[in-house]
Design an enzyme around this catalytic site. Structure first.
Site, PDB file in Angstrom:
ATOM      1  N   LYS A  10      10.867  53.151  57.948  1.00  0.00           N
ATOM      2  CA  LYS A  10      11.235  52.501  59.205  1.00  0.00           C
ATOM      3  C   LYS A  10      11.154  53.527  60.318  1.00  0.00           C
ATOM      4  CE  LYS A  10      15.206  50.306  61.509  1.00  0.00           C
ATOM      5  NZ  LYS A  10      14.414  49.235  62.136  1.00  0.00           N
ATOM      6  N   ASN A 192      10.102  60.097  63.884  1.00  0.00           N
ATOM      7  CA  ASN A 192       9.674  61.250  63.085  1.00  0.00           C
ATOM      8  C   ASN A 192      10.814  61.899  62.314  1.00  0.00           C
ATOM      9  OD1 ASN A 192       6.982  60.986  64.107  1.00  0.00           O
ATOM     10  ND2 ASN A 192       7.665  62.008  65.997  1.00  0.00           N
ATOM     11  N   ARG A 193      11.859  61.133  62.049  1.00  0.00           N
ATOM     12  CA  ARG A 193      13.039  61.617  61.325  1.00  0.00           C
ATOM     13  C   ARG A 193      13.752  62.762  62.056  1.00  0.00           C
ATOM     14  NH1 ARG A 193      11.918  57.361  59.523  1.00  0.00           N
ATOM     15  NH2 ARG A 193      11.872  56.760  57.325  1.00  0.00           N
ATOM     16  N   MET A 194      13.478  62.904  63.353  1.00  0.00           N
ATOM     17  CA  MET A 194      14.166  63.921  64.159  1.00  0.00           C
ATOM     18  C   MET A 194      15.395  63.285  64.804  1.00  0.00           C
ATOM     19  SD  MET A 194      12.589  66.737  63.689  1.00  0.00           S
ATOM     20  CE  MET A 194      13.057  67.794  65.069  1.00  0.00           C
TER      21      MET A 194
END
Length: 215
Positions: A10, A192-194
């Site tokens: 996601k 970006n999972r940041m």
């Protein structure tokens, strides 16, 4: 049996969380987030939270309960004091609460100490419950092994008969806990999972230290 979940992905991009914009007190931010989750919709029970305790054998255990009130002092929920969670809290009051609000891609993780609230506060909340919920608190010896569903139904029927046309008092084994936080982490999903992670930690002077954590 095997199922590969590696393609479950996601992209988080609805909001962001800036350290420069957060309030000095985490309860203020929790309140803001909670109301935003309610207004946005999509979470059937935004007050549903996971509480993790340490069992008597030293193993962590998590389950979902409902938050019933939050104040500047902490977070209040109700349960059977003789349940697994009640016994665990009696032995080790350090607990962890967590909320996951997928509609706004947010989590909140609260570490703190659970203590019983005053009996008159538990009485007041119990009086506000529907009669069926009141009777359920009497009928269920929560977490104990029972022989069958019929056994539970029979217990409920017995208490319905006992309290028919009577006020249903609060059982002494049932009541509230308040979790007074030592740290509260706010997690906001980002691309970006940041992800944004802001942690509040209570200091000895009762002020809150605010830090950004790596995602």
């Amino acid at each position: 049996m095997e199922k590969d979940l590696s393609n479950y992905r996601k992209i988080y991009k609805k909001k962001e969380l800036s350290k420069k914009e957060v309030p000095e007190n985490p309860i203020e931010l929790f309140q803001k987030w909670f109301y935003e989750v309610e207004e946005f919709g999509g979470n059937i029970e935004p007050n549903a939270m996971t509480i993790a305790t340490i069992d008597r054998d030293g193993t962590p255990k998590s389950r979902v309960v409902l938050l019933k009130k939050f104040t500047w002092e902490g977070f209040i929920f109700y349960t059977n004091y003789n349940s697994d969670k009640g016994k665990s809290i009696e032995q080790n009051p350090n607990v962890c609460l967590s909320f996951f609000w997928n509609n706004l891609e947010r989590q909140v993780i609260i570490k703190g100490k659970a203590t019983k609230i005053a009996t008159n506060l538990s009485d007041g909340y119990f009086e506000s419950r529907p009669d069926g919920s009141k009777l359920g608190a009497w009928a269920s010896n929560q977490s104990e092994v029972v022989p069958s569903r019929k056994f539970l139904d029979n217990r409920l029927a017995a208490f319905e008969k006992q309290f028919k046309h009577k006020e249903i008092p609060r059982p002494q084994h049932w009541g509230g806990y308040i979790v007074k936080p030592k740290s509260i982490e706010f997690w906001q999903g980002r691309p970006n999972r940041m992800h944004d992670r802001i942690r509040y930690t209570l200091q000895e002077d009762f002020n809150w230290k605010i830090e950004r954590l790596a995602p």
